[in-house]
Write an enzyme that holds these catalytic residues in place. Sequence first.
Site, short mmCIF file in Angstrom:
data_model
loop_
_atom_site.label_atom_id
_atom_site.label_comp_id
_atom_site.label_asym_id
_atom_site.label_seq_id
_atom_site.Cartn_x
_atom_site.Cartn_y
_atom_site.Cartn_z
CD GLU A 49 -17.52 -39.95 35.95
OE1 GLU A 49 -18.03 -39.20 35.55
OE2 GLU A 49 -16.95 -41.09 34.96
CE LYS A 130 -17.92 -43.01 32.09
NZ LYS A 130 -17.29 -41.77 32.19
CB CYS A 171 -20.70 -40.39 34.03
SG CYS A 171 -20.70 -38.79 33.67
O1 LIG Z 1 -22.43 -37.89 28.36
C1 LIG Z 1 -22.14 -36.82 28.68
O2 LIG Z 1 -22.41 -35.96 27.91
C2 LIG Z 1 -21.27 -36.66 29.61
C3 LIG Z 1 -20.33 -38.00 30.10
C4 LIG Z 1 -19.39 -37.94 31.16
O3 LIG Z 1 -19.11 -36.62 31.26
C5 LIG Z 1 -18.54 -38.98 31.63
O4 LIG Z 1 -18.94 -40.07 31.18
O5 LIG Z 1 -17.76 -38.74 32.59
#
Ligand SMILES: O=C(O)CCC(=O)C(=O)O
Length: 293
Positions: A49, A130, A171
């Site tokens: 990411e 996303k 993510c």
């Molecule tokens: O869900 C999480 O704890 C981290 C998510 C995250 O870092 C993101 O979505 O970029």
Amino acid sequence: MAPSFKPFKLALIQLGNITANKVENIKHAREMILKAATNNKPDLIVLPECFNSPYGHMHFPVYAEKIGFTGKSYNVAQSESESVKMLSNAAKETKTWLIGGTIPERDGENLYNTCTVYNPDGNLVALHRKVHLFDIDIPGKITFKESETLTGGSTMNYFDTEFARIGLGICYDVRFPELAMISARRGCHALIYPGAFNMTTGPLHWEILQRARAVDNQVFFAMCSPARDLTAGYHAWGHTMVVDPMAKILVEAGDAEDILYADIDPTVFESARAGIPVTTQRRFDVYPDVSRS
Ligand SMILES: O=C(O)CCC(=O)C(=O)O
């Protein structure tokens, strides 16, 4: 119809040296793609990411690029995105499938956190924005609000290769089992999410979420993180990993820059589903529509 599932080799690049310099970030990502391809001849390479910019809602408007993918034919040579051009060329040069991590994308008034996918001819074949934005507030630990600058995507996405159907997420999307379940029910054999957890939720949830999504859907599940950089504004957890459909961790990185390889074996997928046949035992006649309950 989904392609039949054949063995393939996956390479995940836990990219380091992501700085404020976008040109350098793109250059380094390209070098690492070439290195990943040369060392072990993978079929599919994955970047993490936010590989072309520091991670943070204030950076997204500055680093965002226009992609303009509509799902139909796409002329990479005419793309306004330097990142897309590099990724397409790298896929073509290495003759490898490539999940190009994510970059901030600009489309009209909106910004998205966007993953693009290339086939070995360098064609852009899929794009995932996303869906679930990372907005959390754990007092004294971490506050992050992607929705300050980003808009959530509104589609679910997968792509077909000659060896498997691969589902996409990014993510925070991993926290929403519905997305993974629908991808699996649409025939995906593996789900691959570029990600960048942090030092609070990483140790607690990074592994368990991936193993949960793998075992509840009986699919291969992988997440690819940037390396940890304690001089950066955001400290990524790292620990890029690949999990098999029995929830076994096949490979796991530490926190430094690294390239991980995993052999994806369809017989594990088939024996998991034959031995514990939850995919055919679901009772949709009993479950209410969860969005209404
Ligand atoms: O869900 C999480 O704890 C981290 C998510 C995250 O870092 C993101 O979505 O970029």
